[in-house]
Design a protein around this motif. Structure first.
Motif, mmCIF file in Angstrom:
data_model
loop_
_atom_site.group_PDB
_atom_site.id
_atom_site.type_symbol
_atom_site.label_atom_id
_atom_site.label_comp_id
_atom_site.label_asym_id
_atom_site.label_seq_id
_atom_site.Cartn_x
_atom_site.Cartn_y
_atom_site.Cartn_z
ATOM 1 N N ASP A 351 -29.281 56.287 -21.494
ATOM 2 C CA ASP A 351 -30.197 57.446 -21.646
ATOM 3 C C ASP A 351 -29.835 58.254 -22.888
ATOM 4 O O ASP A 351 -28.779 58.055 -23.502
ATOM 5 C CB ASP A 351 -30.194 58.302 -20.380
ATOM 6 C CG ASP A 351 -28.892 59.028 -20.139
ATOM 7 O OD1 ASP A 351 -28.382 59.672 -21.068
ATOM 8 O OD2 ASP A 351 -28.364 58.938 -18.979
ATOM 9 N N GLY A 355 -25.538 64.082 -21.637
ATOM 10 C CA GLY A 355 -24.184 63.515 -21.778
ATOM 11 C C GLY A 355 -23.180 64.196 -20.839
ATOM 12 O O GLY A 355 -23.514 65.143 -20.111
ATOM 13 N N ALA A 374 -24.024 70.391 -15.968
ATOM 14 C CA ALA A 374 -25.108 69.992 -15.052
ATOM 15 C C ALA A 374 -25.371 71.058 -13.990
ATOM 16 O O ALA A 374 -26.175 70.851 -13.074
ATOM 17 C CB ALA A 374 -24.755 68.675 -14.372
ATOM 18 N N GLY A 381 -23.484 65.721 -6.260
ATOM 19 C CA GLY A 381 -22.190 65.181 -6.694
ATOM 20 C C GLY A 381 -21.759 64.001 -5.839
ATOM 21 O O GLY A 381 -20.589 63.598 -5.861
ATOM 22 N N PHE A 410 -24.294 53.856 -18.508
ATOM 23 C CA PHE A 410 -23.557 53.412 -17.315
ATOM 24 C C PHE A 410 -23.746 51.911 -17.213
ATOM 25 O O PHE A 410 -24.867 51.405 -17.336
ATOM 26 C CB PHE A 410 -24.094 54.096 -16.058
ATOM 27 C CG PHE A 410 -23.607 55.526 -15.935
ATOM 28 C CD1 PHE A 410 -22.485 55.814 -15.169
ATOM 29 C CD2 PHE A 410 -24.253 56.567 -16.605
ATOM 30 C CE1 PHE A 410 -22.021 57.117 -15.067
ATOM 31 C CE2 PHE A 410 -23.782 57.868 -16.503
ATOM 32 C CZ PHE A 410 -22.669 58.146 -15.737
#
Ligand code: ADP
Length: 420
Positions: A351, A355, A374, A381, A410
């Motif tokens: 993406d 970050g 975030a 989480g 990822f």
């Protein structure tokens, strides 16, 4: 046989170890040498003296009376039976004696013959014996006292022991009580925890169905809008869709966590054409994307097959794609890249989002951990922790690289699971 002449009797009289006195009406007629020595008189000195002069003054008058009574009824007997007889020496010393009286006829006169023994030694021995006896009694009394003291102390110690035993018992009872209470509390906590798990599971199931109904209805509404406020309405519809998507994601996380914690996951491998499988997922995820976001799928080997638990793999990929959508801005591109090689499947989710700050990266897979940048975006989480656990179940691993403000990649890599 001995000759019974006067010489024979004289020899006996003079050699006898006892003192012998021959008395006539209170006057000493004759005393043998032992008697003179006993009383400290010179030979012959006693002759003619009154018998009372051989006893202490205070006994004399009484003796005279006794003597007269004896003279009127003379017979052999022990003198002073039941009392201690005391004699008086010439020098005034007194000493204990034992006297036996006999009657004899000498020269046709009735005389009294007294045999006298000095019993000083015997008396001394008796005294000694008495002293020892007294000492023995004293010792016995002391011993008894000591035994009593010891017994008392022993009883005290026993009492003390009983008391401390009682205290110990009391402490034991309290401990058992505390243990019981702790056990009951633990059981209650277990029950509560089970209840909570069951509730979460139930709620997640029950919420998902109406939420997906809301989602599909809203999508349909979006298709039928024609009037001039179409753009505004579409904006709101999209907002509802993404909110519902987020909620569904949270519920999915809870449900997955619950299943993983309960060890309820069964692995059932299936062989699939991996690109088709990913295409379907991509299509579903596009529904949830922000406006103008793009999801592109790069399949290097479109026909490649792979064998794994597809449900679990899907959950993992959906989680990663949801994050990519959530943490990337509108209009950005998300790439899903897949490679199958030597029995290994590698999928990358790339993406151009916010970050992950360097300092937060090492905690990223911890349960409930959320990166600092975030905080303003919805999330639990839990997602990455779930992906990690899912992948462990299907021989997989996950890594990532990320730069804050630039984007994240990822990457999951897994080994095929053979069909049984
Ligand atoms: P959630 O997204 O519900 O907070 P996750 O376990 O999926 O939980 O992710 C943990 C954290 O990792 C997130 O809160 C976020 O800070 C970070 N993160 C995960 N994926 C991305 C991503 N694609 N881009 C940026 N940050 C991410």
């Amino acid at each position: 046989m001995l000759d019974q002449n006067t010489n024979t009797f004289q020899s006996i009289f003079y050699s006898c170890v006892e003192g012998i006195l021959v008395v006539n009406h209170g006057v000493i007629e004759l005393a043998n040498p032992q008697c003179e020595e006993l009383f400290g008189y010179t030979p012959g000195e006693l002759n003619g003296m009154r018998i009372e002069s051989l006893m202490p003054a205070d006994l004399r008058s009484n003796h005279e009376k006794n003597r007269l009574a004896y003279d009127s009824n003379p017979e052999p007997r022990q003198m002073g039976v039941g009392r201690d007889l005391v004699a008086l020496k010439k020098n005034g010393d007194t000493f204990p004696v034992e006297i036996s009286l006999n009657v004899a006829q000498v020269d046709k006169k009735n005389v009294t013959v007294a045999h006298i023994i000095d019993i000083s030694r015997r008396k001394e021995a008796e005294k000694e014996l008495k002293r020892s006896e007294e000492q023995l009694l004293k010792y016995a009394a002391e011993l008894e006292q000591r035994v009593q003291d010891r017994t008392r102390k022993l009883n005290e110690a026993i009492e003390e022991l009983k008391k401390s035993n009682g205290e110990l018992e009391e402490q034991m009872k309290e401990r058992v009580k505390a243990e019981n209470e702790a056990r009951i509390a633990l059981e209650r906590e277990k029950e509560l925890s089970e209840l909570k798990t069951r509730f979460v599971s139930m709620a997640s199931h029950e919420f998902r169905t109406p939420l997906s109904a809301v989602l599909s209805s809203v999508s349909l509404i979006g298709k039928y809008i024609t009037d001039e406020n179409k753009d505004k309405k579409l904006k709101h519809i999209n907002r509802i869709k993404s909110s519902v998507g987020e909620l569904t994601g949270i519920l999915n996380d809870f449900l997955s966590m619950d299943r993983l914690d309960a060890g309820k996951m069964n692995i059932s491998p299936q062989t699939i054409v991996i690109c088709d499988f990913l295409n379907e997922i991509a299509e579903e995820m596009r529904q949830l994307m922000k406006s103008n976001q793009k999801l592109e799928l790069i399949c290097e080997h479109p026909e490649a097959q792979f064998s794994t638990d597809t449900q679990i793999l899907k959950q993992g990929i959906v989680n990663l794609l949801s994050n990519a959508i959530k943490y990337s801005p509108e209009g950005s591109v998300i790439t899903l890249k897949v490679v199958v090689e030597s029995g290994y499947l590698t999928i990358e989710v790339i993406d151009q989002g916010i970050g992950i700050p360097k300092a937060d990266q090492k905690h990223l897979f911890d349960k409930f951990f959320r990166a600092h940048n975030a905080a303003h975006i919805q999330g639990t989480g839990l997602g990455l922790n779930i992906v990690l656990k899912y992948l462990e179940l299907i021989n997989g691993e996950i890594t990532f690289v990320s730069q804050e403000g630039k984007g994240s990649t990822f990457k999951i890599k897994l080994k095929a699971i053979e069909n049984e």
